[in-house]
Design a protein around this motif. Structure first.
Motif, PDB file in Angstrom:
ATOM      1  N   THR A 154       0.843  -1.200   0.000  1.00  0.00           N
ATOM      2  CA  THR A 154       0.000   0.000   0.000  1.00  0.00           C
ATOM      3  C   THR A 154       0.880   1.252   0.000  1.00  0.00           C
ATOM      4  O   THR A 154       2.089   1.173   0.206  1.00  0.00           O
ATOM      5  CB  THR A 154      -0.928   0.018   1.230  1.00  0.00           C
ATOM      6  N   THR A 178      -5.407  -3.639  -2.056  1.00  0.00           N
ATOM      7  CA  THR A 178      -5.049  -3.041  -0.775  1.00  0.00           C
ATOM      8  C   THR A 178      -5.472  -3.929   0.391  1.00  0.00           C
ATOM      9  O   THR A 178      -5.085  -3.676   1.532  1.00  0.00           O
ATOM     10  CB  THR A 178      -5.705  -1.664  -0.621  1.00  0.00           C
ATOM     11  N   ASN A 179      -6.268  -4.964   0.098  1.00  0.00           N
ATOM     12  CA  ASN A 179      -6.683  -5.875   1.169  1.00  0.00           C
ATOM     13  C   ASN A 179      -7.054  -7.218   0.544  1.00  0.00           C
ATOM     14  O   ASN A 179      -7.909  -7.273  -0.335  1.00  0.00           O
ATOM     15  CB  ASN A 179      -7.876  -5.289   1.929  1.00  0.00           C
ATOM     16  N   HIS A 238      -4.861   0.937  12.954  1.00  0.00           N
ATOM     17  CA  HIS A 238      -3.794  -0.046  12.705  1.00  0.00           C
ATOM     18  C   HIS A 238      -2.713   0.060  13.771  1.00  0.00           C
ATOM     19  O   HIS A 238      -2.637   1.049  14.499  1.00  0.00           O
ATOM     20  CB  HIS A 238      -3.146   0.184  11.325  1.00  0.00           C
ATOM     21  N   HIS A 239      -1.823  -0.931  13.772  1.00  0.00           N
ATOM     22  CA  HIS A 239      -0.662  -1.007  14.665  1.00  0.00           C
ATOM     23  C   HIS A 239       0.262   0.207  14.471  1.00  0.00           C
ATOM     24  O   HIS A 239       0.255   0.855  13.417  1.00  0.00           O
ATOM     25  CB  HIS A 239       0.117  -2.298  14.385  1.00  0.00           C
ATOM     26  N   LYS A 263       2.669   0.880  11.288  1.00  0.00           N
ATOM     27  CA  LYS A 263       2.182   1.146   9.930  1.00  0.00           C
ATOM     28  C   LYS A 263       2.593   2.546   9.487  1.00  0.00           C
ATOM     29  O   LYS A 263       2.387   3.521  10.211  1.00  0.00           O
ATOM     30  CB  LYS A 263       0.655   0.973   9.863  1.00  0.00           C
ATOM     31  N   ASP A 295       1.816   4.157   6.274  1.00  0.00           N
ATOM     32  CA  ASP A 295       0.924   4.955   5.425  1.00  0.00           C
ATOM     33  C   ASP A 295      -0.400   5.240   6.128  1.00  0.00           C
ATOM     34  O   ASP A 295      -0.914   4.432   6.894  1.00  0.00           O
ATOM     35  CB  ASP A 295       0.677   4.268   4.068  1.00  0.00           C
ATOM     36  N   SER A 355      -5.002   4.170   5.423  1.00  0.00           N
ATOM     37  CA  SER A 355      -4.596   2.852   4.937  1.00  0.00           C
ATOM     38  C   SER A 355      -5.056   2.659   3.490  1.00  0.00           C
ATOM     39  O   SER A 355      -5.991   3.333   3.011  1.00  0.00           O
ATOM     40  CB  SER A 355      -5.249   1.773   5.802  1.00  0.00           C
ATOM     41  N   GLY A 356      -4.398   1.710   2.816  1.00  0.00           N
ATOM     42  CA  GLY A 356      -4.802   1.397   1.445  1.00  0.00           C
ATOM     43  C   GLY A 356      -6.248   0.938   1.387  1.00  0.00           C
ATOM     44  O   GLY A 356      -7.004   1.322   0.477  1.00  0.00           O
ATOM     45  N   THR A 357      -6.648   0.139   2.358  1.00  0.00           N
ATOM     46  CA  THR A 357      -8.035  -0.361   2.387  1.00  0.00           C
ATOM     47  C   THR A 357      -9.016   0.801   2.504  1.00  0.00           C
ATOM     48  O   THR A 357     -10.052   0.822   1.824  1.00  0.00           O
ATOM     49  CB  THR A 357      -8.226  -1.306   3.588  1.00  0.00           C
ATOM     50  N   VAL A 385      -4.336  -5.220  14.162  1.00  0.00           N
ATOM     51  CA  VAL A 385      -4.019  -5.786  12.837  1.00  0.00           C
ATOM     52  C   VAL A 385      -4.639  -4.924  11.736  1.00  0.00           C
ATOM     53  O   VAL A 385      -3.991  -4.628  10.726  1.00  0.00           O
ATOM     54  CB  VAL A 385      -4.497  -7.255  12.746  1.00  0.00           C
ATOM     55  N   GLY A 386      -5.898  -4.520  11.923  1.00  0.00           N
ATOM     56  CA  GLY A 386      -6.524  -3.647  10.918  1.00  0.00           C
ATOM     57  C   GLY A 386      -8.031  -3.584  11.119  1.00  0.00           C
ATOM     58  O   GLY A 386      -8.692  -4.620  11.094  1.00  0.00           O
ATOM     59  N   HIS A 431     -11.597  -1.288   9.964  1.00  0.00           N
ATOM     60  CA  HIS A 431     -12.159  -0.253   9.077  1.00  0.00           C
ATOM     61  C   HIS A 431     -13.652  -0.111   9.336  1.00  0.00           C
ATOM     62  O   HIS A 431     -14.379  -1.104   9.315  1.00  0.00           O
ATOM     63  CB  HIS A 431     -11.925  -0.622   7.606  1.00  0.00           C
ATOM     64  N   PHE A 450      -4.885 -12.178   5.275  1.00  0.00           N
ATOM     65  CA  PHE A 450      -4.340 -11.504   4.082  1.00  0.00           C
ATOM     66  C   PHE A 450      -3.393 -12.449   3.339  1.00  0.00           C
ATOM     67  O   PHE A 450      -3.389 -12.507   2.106  1.00  0.00           O
ATOM     68  CB  PHE A 450      -3.563 -10.245   4.467  1.00  0.00           C
TER      69      PHE A 450
HETATM   70  O1  LIG Z   1      -0.141  -2.380   7.054  1.00  0.00           O
HETATM   71  C1  LIG Z   1      -1.015  -3.184   7.463  1.00  0.00           C
HETATM   72  O2  LIG Z   1      -0.873  -3.855   8.489  1.00  0.00           O
HETATM   73  C2  LIG Z   1      -2.231  -3.346   6.644  1.00  0.00           C
HETATM   74  N1  LIG Z   1      -2.275  -2.730   5.507  1.00  0.00           N
HETATM   75  C3  LIG Z   1      -3.320  -2.784   4.554  1.00  0.00           C
HETATM   76  C4  LIG Z   1      -3.908  -1.403   4.344  1.00  0.00           C
HETATM   77  O3  LIG Z   1      -3.141  -0.433   4.243  1.00  0.00           O
HETATM   78  O4  LIG Z   1      -5.120  -1.280   4.234  1.00  0.00           O
HETATM   79  C5  LIG Z   1      -4.327  -3.869   4.839  1.00  0.00           C
HETATM   80  C6  LIG Z   1      -4.570  -4.171   6.298  1.00  0.00           C
HETATM   81  O5  LIG Z   1      -5.477  -3.250   6.805  1.00  0.00           O
HETATM   82  C7  LIG Z   1      -3.296  -4.252   7.114  1.00  0.00           C
END
Ligand SMILES: O=C(O)C1=N[C@H](C(=O)O)C[C@H](O)C1
Ligand SMILES: NC(=O)C1=CN([C@@H]2O[C@H](COP(=O)(O)OP(=O)(O)OC[C@H]3O[C@@H](n4cnc5c(N)ncnc54)[C@H](OP(=O)(O)O)[C@@H]3O)[C@@H](O)[C@H]2O)C=CC1
Length: 240
Positions: free
Chosen positions: A97, A120-121, A151-152, A155, A157, A160-162, A188-189, A191, A214
Motif C-alpha cells: 500500500t 489493498t486488502n 492499525h498497529h 504502519k 501509510d 490505509s490502502g483499504t 491488525v486492521g 475499518h 491476508f
Molecule cells: O499495514 C497493514 O498492516 C495493513 N495494511 C493494509 C492497508 O493499508 O489497508 C491492509 C490491512 O489493513 C493491514
C-alpha cells in the motif's frame, strides 16, 4: 496414471516483514506451492533459511526461475519487483500500500503483458465490504460518509490502502468520503465506513484480528493468477 503438475514456484518479496513471515509459513503448509526465493531489502547474514534461498533487493536480477511473485513490501521496493516480473513475463500479486499515482500507472501498463493482482486488502471480508459500501452509498444519497481506520503503530501509510479503496467504492456510489486514522498498539486492521443522515446512522465494519487472512488470500490469488492471461484482476475475480 496421470502426471502430477509440479508445484507452482513462488517468489516472496518483503519476506522478512510481518506479512512476508506469514506468507512463508502458510506457503509451507500447501502442496501446490513451493517458495523458491525470498527477498528482503537488506542482505541477510544467512543465505538459505529453512531450505529457502534468500536474496537482497540488490540481487533481484539473479533470482532463480519462478512462476509467480508475491510482494508485500513498501512503495520504495515496488518498482523493482514489478520490473522483474515484466522482464521475466511472470504474474505479480502485490499487497503493498501507499504506492503513488505513477506506480498505479506503471501497474496498468504492465497489465498489458503480465497478469497482475494488486489489492489493498486480500481478505474475503473486505472484498465483500467494498461491494456493500458502494451499494450503501448509492442507496443513501446526501448522507455524510466517513471512513475510520485503526492499525498497529508500525504502519507507515495513512489513510490505509483499504480505507482509500473503500473511499473509491463510496465515490462510485456517489458519496464524498472523509477519512480518519488511528495508530495504536498491535491492531491488525479495523475499518468502519459510517453513513450519517438526520437522526440515524449506518455503520459497516471489518475487523481483522490475524494477518493470516491476508496471506491466505494472497496465496490463493497467486495460485489462480498463474493460469490467467495478462490483465489486472481484483480479489473477487479470482475467488472460487
Ligand atoms: O499495514 C497493514 O498492516 C495493513 N495494511 C493494509 C492497508 O493499508 O489497508 C491492509 C490491512 O489493513 C493491514
Ligand atoms: N493488501 C493487504 O492485504 C495487506 C497489505 N499490507 C501492506 O503490505 C506491506 C508490508 O506490510 P508489513 O509486512 O506489515 O511491513 P514490514 O515493515 O513488516 O515488512 C516490509 C518488508 O518489505 C521489505 N522492504 C522494505 N523496503 C524495501 C525495499 N526498498 N526493497 C525491497 N524490500 C523492501 C522489508 O525488508 P527489510 O526487513 O530488509 O527492511 C520487509 O521485508 C505494507 O505496504 C502494508 O501496508 C499489509 C497487510 C495486508
Amino acid at each position: 496414471m496421470t502426471d502430477t503438475p509440479h508445484p507452482c514456484r513462488v517468489l516472496i518479496h518483503g519476506a522478512s516483514g510481518r506479512m512476508g513471515q506469514a506468507l512463508l509459513r502458510l506457503a509451507g503448509e500447501r502442496d501446490d506451492l513451493t517458495v523458491v526465493a525470498a527477498i528482503d531489502r537488506s542482505t541477510p547474514s544467512q543465505r538459505v533459511v529453512d531450505g529457502i534461498p534468500h536474496f537482497s533487493a540488490d540481487e533481484l536480477g539473479g533470482v532463480p526461475a519462478f512462476d509467480v511473485a508475491i510482494d508485500f513490501s513498501l512503495p520504495a521496493g515496488f518498482d523493482r519487483i514489478l520490473a522483474l516480473c515484466v522482464s521475466r513475463g511472470r504474474p505479480l500479486v502485490s499487497g503493498t500500500t501507499g504506492i503513488d499515482e505513477g506506480q498505479r500507472e506503471a501497474l496498468a501498463r504492465a497489465a498489458a503483458t503480465i497478469p497482475l493482482a494488486w489489492a489493498t486488502n486480500f481478505s474475503l471480508g473486505v472484498a465483500i465490504l467494498n461491494e456493500l459500501v458502494e451499494r450503501a452509498a448509492q442507496a443513501l444519497p446526501g448522507w455524510d460518509c466517513d471512513i475510520v481506520e485503526s492499525h498497529h503503530v508500525h504502519k507507515l501509510d495513512a489513510p490505509s490502502g483499504t480505507a482509500l479503496t473503500l473511499g473509491e467504492c463510496a465515490g462510485q456510489g456517489g458519496a464524498t468520503p472523509r477519512y480518519a486514522s488511528l495508530r495504536a498498539g498491535d491492531i491488525v486492521g479495523e475499518h468502519t465506513v459510517q453513513f450519517t443522515g438526520l437522526g440515524e446512522r449506518v455503520e459497516l465494519v471489518h475487523r481483522a484480528t490475524n494477518r493470516d487472512i491476508f496471506a491466505r488470500g494472497a496465496l490463493h490469488v497467486a495460485s489462480r493468477l498463474v493460469a490467467r492471461p495478462p490483465g489486472q484482476y481484483r480479489v473477487r475475480d479470482l475467488l472460487d
